[in-house]
Design a protein around this motif. Structure first.
Motif, short mmCIF file in Angstrom:
data_model
loop_
_atom_site.label_atom_id
_atom_site.label_comp_id
_atom_site.label_asym_id
_atom_site.label_seq_id
_atom_site.Cartn_x
_atom_site.Cartn_y
_atom_site.Cartn_z
N SER A 1 0.85 -1.34 -0.15
CA SER A 1 -0.07 0.09 -0.16
C SER A 1 0.83 1.11 -0.47
O SER A 1 1.88 0.83 0.21
CB SER A 1 -0.91 0.18 1.07
N VAL A 2 0.50 2.49 -0.10
CA VAL A 2 1.18 3.59 -0.58
C VAL A 2 1.25 3.83 0.87
O VAL A 2 0.84 4.12 2.03
CB VAL A 2 0.28 5.09 -0.91
N GLY A 3 2.53 4.17 1.29
CA GLY A 3 3.35 4.61 2.95
C GLY A 3 4.00 3.43 2.79
O GLY A 3 4.20 3.38 4.53
N ASP A 4 3.66 1.95 2.54
CA ASP A 4 4.59 0.90 3.50
C ASP A 4 6.14 1.34 3.24
O ASP A 4 6.92 2.09 2.21
CB ASP A 4 4.42 -0.08 2.70
N VAL A 5 6.98 1.26 4.27
CA VAL A 5 8.19 1.14 4.71
C VAL A 5 9.17 -0.09 4.50
O VAL A 5 8.29 -0.97 5.23
CB VAL A 5 8.52 2.45 5.11
N TYR A 6 9.88 0.00 4.16
CA TYR A 6 10.98 -1.74 4.28
C TYR A 6 12.25 -0.80 4.27
O TYR A 6 12.24 -0.08 3.29
CB TYR A 6 10.84 -2.33 3.19
N GLN A 7 13.00 -1.82 5.54
CA GLN A 7 14.62 -1.39 5.07
C GLN A 7 15.35 -2.27 5.13
O GLN A 7 15.57 -3.38 4.51
CB GLN A 7 14.75 -1.21 7.04
N GLN A 8 15.87 -2.28 4.18
CA GLN A 8 16.99 -2.86 3.42
C GLN A 8 18.01 -3.20 3.52
O GLN A 8 18.78 -2.76 4.63
CB GLN A 8 17.46 -2.44 1.88
N GLU A 9 18.48 -4.98 4.61
CA GLU A 9 19.90 -5.29 5.68
C GLU A 9 20.63 -4.86 4.57
O GLU A 9 22.00 -4.41 5.23
CB GLU A 9 19.35 -6.41 5.76
N ASP A 10 20.95 -5.08 3.51
CA ASP A 10 22.32 -5.37 2.89
C ASP A 10 22.95 -3.71 2.78
O ASP A 10 24.56 -4.08 2.62
CB ASP A 10 22.32 -5.79 1.08
N ASN A 11 22.01 -2.82 2.53
CA ASN A 11 22.69 -1.12 3.21
C ASN A 11 22.23 -0.28 4.40
O ASN A 11 22.79 0.99 4.30
CB ASN A 11 22.87 -0.67 1.30
N ASP A 12 21.11 -0.75 4.85
CA ASP A 12 20.48 0.10 6.26
C ASP A 12 19.27 1.07 5.84
O ASP A 12 19.61 2.00 6.56
CB ASP A 12 21.83 0.85 7.03
N VAL A 13 19.28 1.04 4.23
CA VAL A 13 18.94 2.33 3.68
C VAL A 13 16.93 2.02 3.81
O VAL A 13 16.65 0.92 3.65
CB VAL A 13 18.68 2.52 2.30
N PHE A 14 15.71 3.12 3.86
CA PHE A 14 14.83 2.80 4.15
C PHE A 14 13.69 3.70 2.60
O PHE A 14 14.45 4.42 2.20
CB PHE A 14 14.14 4.08 5.47
N TYR A 15 13.29 2.24 2.26
CA TYR A 15 12.74 2.71 1.15
C TYR A 15 10.89 2.87 1.05
O TYR A 15 10.24 2.18 2.24
CB TYR A 15 12.79 1.49 0.07
N VAL A 16 10.08 4.07 0.92
CA VAL A 16 8.56 3.77 1.28
C VAL A 16 7.74 3.76 -0.36
O VAL A 16 8.77 4.33 -1.49
CB VAL A 16 8.69 5.31 1.64
N TYR A 17 7.22 2.72 -0.18
CA TYR A 17 6.77 2.62 -1.66
C TYR A 17 5.43 3.91 -1.88
O TYR A 17 4.78 4.09 -0.97
CB TYR A 17 5.82 0.99 -1.30
N ASP A 18 5.74 3.86 -3.18
CA ASP A 18 4.53 5.56 -3.66
C ASP A 18 3.39 5.13 -4.50
O ASP A 18 2.27 6.07 -5.17
CB ASP A 18 5.24 6.79 -4.11
N GLY A 19 3.41 3.75 -4.27
CA GLY A 19 1.92 3.32 -5.30
C GLY A 19 2.54 2.38 -6.35
O GLY A 19 2.25 2.04 -7.27
N ALA A 20 3.52 3.54 -7.12
CA ALA A 20 4.28 2.62 -8.12
C ALA A 20 5.85 2.37 -8.26
O ALA A 20 6.35 1.25 -8.50
CB ALA A 20 4.30 3.90 -9.15
N ASN A 21 6.55 2.64 -7.17
CA ASN A 21 8.25 2.19 -6.94
C ASN A 21 8.56 2.82 -5.26
O ASN A 21 7.63 3.54 -4.34
CB ASN A 21 8.51 3.51 -7.91
N TRP A 22 9.15 2.78 -5.45
CA TRP A 22 10.31 2.57 -3.97
C TRP A 22 11.35 3.67 -4.23
O TRP A 22 11.99 4.10 -4.59
CB TRP A 22 10.91 0.83 -3.81
N ASP A 23 10.83 5.28 -3.25
CA ASP A 23 11.85 5.74 -2.83
C ASP A 23 12.35 5.77 -1.65
O ASP A 23 12.07 4.95 -0.74
CB ASP A 23 10.62 7.44 -2.68
#
Length: 366
Positions: free
Chosen positions: A40-62
């Motif tokens: 869903s728009v606004g979902d956030v995941y942290q990527q373990e290999d680089n510790d960066v957080f990404y938010v889903y905007d409905g089409a892409n991961w920002d």
């Protein structure tokens, strides 16, 4: 709108148009992030290999960045961890300087000179002394009071001598004897008694091997008297005694009266082109002529010897004889022998000197 703090500028940078964020969890890497479904728009995941957080905007991961806050205060020290494994040994260090000399050990004798060695001088512990030893072993043979040979003793051209007029004794044990051995070069065993200048001497030598002789000679108990001779009893025991010539024995230096017939053997000469009689062999000779021949000057002539030579023709006869220059016939003419087969002539002779034989021929005996 979503913003991220920029620590380099101190400002908030807009990173997404999403206004509400919902942190869901972590993913391993970008592959796992893009594989998510049902977001869903606004979902956030942290990527373990680089510790960066990404938010889903409905089409892409920002990307929201790492969202690192300012460093907090240092916490209390944790407990010490377990010791790690020993590391590999390091390279040897350089040798240290020599230490000071230690004190002398117990039992080492003081003093000594160059080349001496330390030897025991008694049965007690540490009882030692400095001793001079020759390079060949013992400094003097007297140091070995019970010497034994390990092989043949080679005198190497030297003498066995004594000092202070000392005797040299040879004393085999028990029934042993002193043996002078023989060999193929010098023959039987022997010993030599030299003169005082050692320039010549007299050798006493044993019998040869061919005699198979094994006996003992025992010398007399004394030196005997003048004129006595050394006699034996036939068993090896010798003694001094006087040798008496029986009255009926002929002695060359004494006039003789013979009471029985005396005779000399007749020695046969071997015929040949030249016949040389040996006057040491006999007084009387016989020669059968089987050819014309010369009777040469005899050997071993001694003045005063006399005898006869019987000259016999063989079965053929007509054999002649000529004579050596020492033969001196009456009138200076040698005889003409009887030439009849088997005829016998006789020449009687007396030796006058070593180069002159007076001879007389008697011819034609049967």
């Amino acid at each position: 709108m979503s913003y991220r703090f920029n620590p380099f500028t101190g400002n908030l940078d807009q990173v997404s148009s999403v206004t509400a964020l919902d942190v869901k969890g972590t993913v391993a890497d970008s592959t796992a992030l893009n594989a998510l479904t049902g977001m869903s728009v606004g979902d956030v995941y942290q990527q373990e290999d680089n510790d960066v957080f990404y938010v889903y905007d409905g089409a892409n991961w920002d990307s929201l960045g790492t969202l690192v806050g300012p460093q907090g205060a240092t916490g209390p020290a944790g407990p010490a961890g377990a010791d790690g494994a020993d590391g590999a040994n390091g390279a040897d260090g350089a040798d240290g300087a020599d230490g000071a000399d230690g004190a002398n050990g117990t039992g080492v004798a003081a003093g000594g000179t160059d080349g001496q060695v330390l030897t025991k001088s008694g049965s007690s512990d540490y009882n030692t002394t400095w001793t001079t030893i020759s390079t060949g072993g013992l400094g003097n043979v007297v140091e070995d009071t019970t010497p034994q040979l390990g092989g043949d003793l080679d005198v190497n051209g030297q003498d066995i001598v004594s000092v202070s007029n000392g005797d040299i004794d040879l004393d085999p044990n028990g029934t042993g004897v002193v043996t002078f051995k023989g060999n193929a070069t010098k023959g039987s065993g022997q010993f030599k008694l030299n003169c005082e200048q050692n320039s010549h001497g007299v050798t006493v030598k044993g019998p040869p091997h061919s005699a198979a002789a094994s006996y003992t000679l025992t010398l007399p108990n004394d030196t005997g008297t003048n004129g006595q001779a050394l006699l034996t009893n036939g068993s090896g025991v010798t003694s001094w005694g006087t040798v008496t010539v029986p009255a009926d024995n002929a002695v060359t230096g004494t006039a003789q009266t013979f009471t029985a017939a005396q005779r000399g053997a007749i020695t046969t000469l071997t015929s040949g082109a030249t016949v040389t009689p040996d006057f040491a062999a006999s007084n009387n000779y016989s020669l059968t002529l089987d050819q014309n021949l010369t009777i040469a000057n005899p050997t071993n002539l001694t003045a005063g010897q006399s005898g006869s030579i019987f000259l016999v023709q063989d079965g053929t006869g007509s054999r002649t004889a000529s004579w050596g220059s020492y033969w001196d016939f009456a009138g200076g003419t040698a005889p003409t022998l009887t030439t009849t087969a088997s005829a016998v002539d006789r020449v009687d002779y007396v030796v006058r000197s070593s180069t002159s034989i007076h001879a007389v021929a008697t011819l034609n005996y049967s």
